[in-house]
Design a protein around this motif. Structure first.
Motif: not given
Length: 752
Positions: A748, A727, A750, A729, A720, A703-704
Motif C-alpha cells: 500500500r 494505491h 499513496e 501495487a 508506472w 496497480v489496484d
C-alpha cells in the motif's frame, strides 16, 4: 699552708675532677643518644628493585627503553651493572673522588687531614674529603652540609661498608651520582652531554663525566668551561702518571665541539604507554612491555610514508595496530607522526578514537548468519533496495553503484556489497547483530539498535581501531576471544571479552572467504592489492564522504589494522580502504612475514567440501558451472541444481540452497509521494521494482488489482505513470519452466 688547707684543696680538686668527669660522661651520653637518634637505618639493599619510584620506566620486549623520566628520586630506568660500566670510567671516578676507596672502611682520615691542611693554607674551602661511601650515604640520606652531618655520615658510611661490598657501593654510586638537569648516573649523563651510551665514549669524554660532578650545575660539558677543562687535564695527568692510561690516549679536553642534540628515545610509544597505564597502574622500577621497538619504528615509517604519498588528497592522519593473536601481545601501536608531532591531531590517539568503520563489520554479521543456519552458498539478492524513512524513502547502494542480482554469501562478503549486507541484517535482526558486536568488545557502540538501524551492517556507528583489531583477532583464533596483553608478565586487560564467540567452523569459514581472491573479483578485479603472497584474510572499509578509510587482516599469526583519515573529521579527496590503508597493510604484512615461516590460515577439519552450482548455490548438476564450497557439518546444499539441463521448482519461490522469494521492493509499505508541480502529470512516472532469485521470463505489473503493464525476460522494473490517491501495487512473475505466475504480496502507498 696548714694541713687542713691542703686537704681542702685536694678535696676540691677531686671534686672538680669528678664534676668534669660527670660533665664529660653526660656529654658522651648525650652525644651517643643524639647520634643514635639521628642515624638512619642501613638500607636492606642497594639494587634498583629496592628503591622507591613514582614513575616506572617502560621497556620494549627486548629491553630497549620506551620511556624516560627524571621525576623519580632515583635512577632506576637507566641502571647499569658494574661490569657494564667501562673500567676507565670507574678508574676516573676513583681517581677524582676517592683514591683510597678500596683501602678505607667508610671514611678516609688521611685524605681529611690533607684536605684540612690545604684549606687552611688557602684560607678557604678548596678541597673536600668525602669518600665515595660517604657520598652514597649523602645520596641515600640528604642532610644540611654541617659538621654534625659529617659526623653522622662517617658513622653511616662505616655501617654501610660492613653490610655491602665495595662493588655494590661503587655500582650504586655510579648509577645515582647527581648531574645537572635532574640527571642521575653516568648513563643519563652520557646521553645528556654526548647523545651516546657509555661504551661509545672516548677517554676524554669519560674523564669529563668524572670531573663534572665536582660542580655539576656550573661545569657542564659542551659549554667551553675552562675550569672543567683544567679539572679534566689534572685528572688525565694523574692517570697517566699512575700508569692507568698512556699519554697518547688523552686528547685536548677543550677540543670537543658543541653539545649534540639531547638524546631521544629510539621509538615513539607514548600513546601505547598512556593506554597501558590506564589499566595497569602498578609502580615498579622497570616494566617489560610486549611492544617490539624495531617493528614499531618500521611501521611508523611505513604509515608516515603512506600518508605523505597520498597527502595531496586531503589526508593527514593515520594509525596502525599489530597484534600477535597466538600470544595475544600488542607488538606495534603507531600513530602517523607520533605523540610529539606538530600536526593538529598529534596528541590524539587515533588507535582509540571512535570513527565510522565502513564495511569492516560485515564479517561479524555473516559469521552470525552462518551460525543461524546460513551457508557460504546461501543466495542473497543484490538488487536495488530502499528503506522507508518516515514518509519518505532511503535507497541503499553498493559502493560501485552496480547490482549483480542473486549472489552467494561468499561473493556478497568477498565483494563487500552493501545491499546483501542490509538484507542479511534485516533477516537476522539488528538487535542480535548489535549484541554480537558487544560480545566482541565493541564498547563504543553504546546506542540502541533502533538508533543504528540496518545501517549498522554498513558501519554507521563509531568504533575504535583497537576494538576492530581485537575483534578480528577473535576470527583469527577460530572464534575465541582473549584479552590483549601489554606487558610480558602475563597481566591482561580484565575488561576485555573472553570465551568463545563463534564456532571454529564459522570463524574459519569467514577467514577462508576473506582470503579468497576469487570471491572478491566482481568489485576488486583479479590482480588487486589485497591478494597477498601468504594466505591472509583481508577486509577494507570506507565511511561516508570518504572520512575514514580502513584495512584490517590476519594471517596464521598476526592481526593488523590500519586507519587513515583526518582527526578533525574533514573528508578526504576520495581515499578508500584500498587506495589508502590497503597499500600500507600490504607493506606491514611483508615486514611481518620477512622473518616468519609461511603457513596457511586455520581451516576447521570438520568443514565439508562440496561441488555446487556457481549460480544457484545448490549441488552441481551435469550441466552446471561448478565451484567448490565449504559447509558446516549438516548444512550442505540439500538438492541438485536443475537450472542447467533440468527444470526449476515450480513458482520460482523459496527453494533449496537459500533462494529468496520474489517481492516488491518499490514502492515500500506506506510510502507517501508528492507529484512535482514543475513536471507535466502526463510524463511523471515512478519505477515499480521487484527483487528475488530466479530467471524471470515475464512480469505483469498490477496497480489496484488491474494489470497496468508487462515486462519481458530479465526485466525487474516498470515505469508506472503516477496518479494521485491511495494505491495497492503487486507483480505477477513467471520464471523459466513454469506455467503459473507467482503474485507478490500487495504493498500500500499513496501519491499526493
Amino acid at each position: 699552708m696548714t694541713g687542713e688547707d691542703k686537704v681542702f684543696r685536694r678535696r676540691g680538686g677531686l671534686l672538680s675532677a669528678g664534676v668534669l668527669l660527670l660533665v664529660l660522661l653526660g656529654a658522651a651520653w648525650w652525644l651517643a643518644a643524639a647520634t643514635g637518634a639521628a642515624l638512619f637505618p642501613v638500607p636492606a639493599a642497594l639494587a634498583p628493585q629496592a628503591l622507591d619510584v613514582q614513575r616506572p620506566q617502560y621497556l620494549d620486549r627486548h629491553g630497549l627503553p620506551l620511556s624516560t623520566t627524571y621525576d623519580n628520586p632515583w635512577n632506576v630506568g637507566d641502571w647499569l651493572a658494574l661490569h657494564e660500566i667501562p673500567p676507565l670510567l670507574q678508574q676516573a671516578f676513583l681517581a677524582s673522588e676517592d683514591r683510597r676507596f678500596y683501602r678505607h672502611h667508610g671514611g678516609d682520615w688521611l685524605a681529611r687531614g690533607h684536605a684540612l691542611i690545604q684549606n687552611l693554607r688557602s684560607l678557604r674551602a678548596v678541597r673536600g674529603a668525602s669518600t665515595i661511601t660517604e657520598q652514597v650515604v649523602r645520596i641515600l640520606h640528604p642532610r644540611p652540609r654541617t659538621l654534625w652531618s659529617r659526623w653522622l655520615e662517617g658513622i653511616e658510611a662505616a655501617q654501610l661498608e660492613r653490610r655491602f661490598s665495595k662493588a655494590e657501593i661503587l655500582e650504586f654510586y655510579l648509577n645515582q651520582v647527581p648531574y645537572a638537569r635532574q640527571r642521575r648516573g653516568v648513563r643519563q649523563a652520557a646521553r645528556l652531554y654526548y647523545d651516546r651510551d657509555l661504551d661509545t665514549l672516548d677517554p676524554v669524554e669519560m674523564l669529563t663525566l668524572a670531573a663534572a660532578i665536582r660542580a655539576p650545575g656550573r661545569m657542564e660539558p659542551g659549554r667551553g668551561d675552562d675550569r672543567l677543562h683544567q679539572a679534566v687535564r689534572r685528572l688525565a695527568d694523574y692517570l697517566v702518571d699512575s700508569g692507568t692510561i698512556p699519554a697518547s690516549a688523552i686528547g685536548d679536553p677543550a677540543a670537543g665541539g658543541a653539545r649534540p642534540p639531547e638524546w631521544r628515545l629510539p621509538v615513539d610509544a607514548g600513546h601505547f604507554l598512556r593506554q597501558l597505564t590506564r589499566f595497569d597502574g602498578r609502580v615498579q622500577p622497570r616494566v617489560l612491555t610486549t611492544l617490539d621497538a624495531a617493528l614499531q619504528r618500521d611501521i611508523q615509517q611505513m604509515i608516515e610514508q603512506s600518508l605523505a604519498d597520498i597527502g595531496d588528497r586531503g589526508l593527514v592522519d593515520g594509525a596502525a595496530l599489530v597484534v600477535d593473536h597466538q600470544t595475544d601481545e600488542v607488538l606495534a601501536w603507531v600513530n602517523g607522526g607520533g605523540l610529539a608531532t606538530a600536526l593538529p591531531g598529534g596528541w590524539i590517539d587515533a588507535v582509540t578514537t571512535p570513527r565510522q568503520p565502513g564495511s569492516t563489520l560485515k564479517p561479524f554479521l555473516y559469521g552470525l548468519a552462518l551460525e543461524r543456519g546460513w551457508t557460504a552458498s546461501t543466495i542473497i539478492d543484490d538488487s536495488p533496495l530502499a528503506r522507508p524513512i518516515g514518509s519518505g524513502i532511503h535507497p541503499f547502494r553498493n559502493y560501485s553503484r552496480r547490482h549483480y542480482g542473486p549472489l552467494r554469501l561468499r561473493e556478497a562478503l568477498g565483494n563487500s556489497l552493501n545491499i546483501p549486507a542490509v538484507r542479511t541484517v534485516q533477516a537476522l535482526g539488528v538487535e542480535d547483530f548489535l549484541a554480537r558486536l558487544h560480545d566482541l568488545g565493541f564498547a563504543s557502540l553504546s546506542r540502541s539498535a533502533n538508533h543504528y538501524g540496518e545501517g549498522l551492517a554498513l558501519g554507521n556507528g563509531e568504533i575504535t581501531l583497537f576494538e576492530l583489531v581485537q575483534a578480528y583477532a577473535v576470527l583469527a583464533r577460530s572464534g575465541l576471544a582473549r584479552p590483549l596483553r601489554f606487558t610480558l608478565d602475563g597481566r591482561r586487560n580484565a575488561a576485555a571479552p573472553t570465551g568463545r564467540i563463534y564456532s571454529a567452523e564459522a570463524a574459519s569459514l569467514i577467514a577462508d572467504i576473506l582470503a579468497d581472491p576469487q570471491a572478491r573479483q566482481l568489485e576488486f578485479g583479479h590482480g588487486n592489492i589485497l591478494r597477498m603472497p601468504v594466505q591472509t584474510a583481508v577486509k577494507t572499509g570506507t565511511s561516508n564522504d570518504h572520512r575514514d578509510a580502513w584495512a584490517v587482516g590476519f594471517n596464521h599469526r598476526y592481526t593488523v589494522g590500519i586507519w587513515m583519515g583526518n582527526l578533525d573529521r574533514r573528508p578526504t579527496d576520495g581515499v578508500t580502504g584500498t587506495t589508502g590503508p590497503g597499500l600500507a597493510l600490504r607493506s606491514v604484512f611483508a615486514r611481518l612475514n620477512r622473518s616468519e615461516e609461511a603457513a596457511p590460515l586455520f581451516l576447521s577439519p570438520r568443514l565439508l567440501t562440496v561441488e555446487i552450482c556457481r549460480e544457484s548455490g545448490r549441488r552441481a548438476g551435469p550441466g552446471c558451472p561448478r565451484i567448490r564450497e565449504r559447509y558446516l557439518p549438516g548444512k550442505g546444499p540439500g538438492s541438485v541444481c536443475r537450472r542447467h539441463g533440468g527444470s526449476s521448482p515450480a513458482g520460482g519461490g523459496e527453494a533449496d540452497g537459500g533462494d529468496i522469494a520474489f517481492r516488491l521492493v518499490r514502492p515500500t509499505p506506506n510510502l507517501q509521494m508528492v507529484m512535482d508541480p514543475r513536471i507535466p502529470d502526463t510524463v511523471e512516472a515512478y519505477p515499480l521494482r521487484i527483487a528475488g532469485a530466479g530467471r524471470i521470463e515475464r512480469v505483469e505489473w498490477l496497480v489496484d488489482g488491474s494489470v497496468i503493464g508487462t515486462s519481458g525476460a530479465g526485466e525487474r522494473h516498470f515505469m508506472w505513470p503516477l496518479a494521485r490517491g491511495g494505491h495497492l501495487a503487486q507483480a505477477r512473475i513467471w520464471t523459466a519452466g513454469t506455467t503459473t505466475g507467482l503474485t507478490t504480496t500487495a504493498v500500500r502507498f499513496e501519491v499526493k
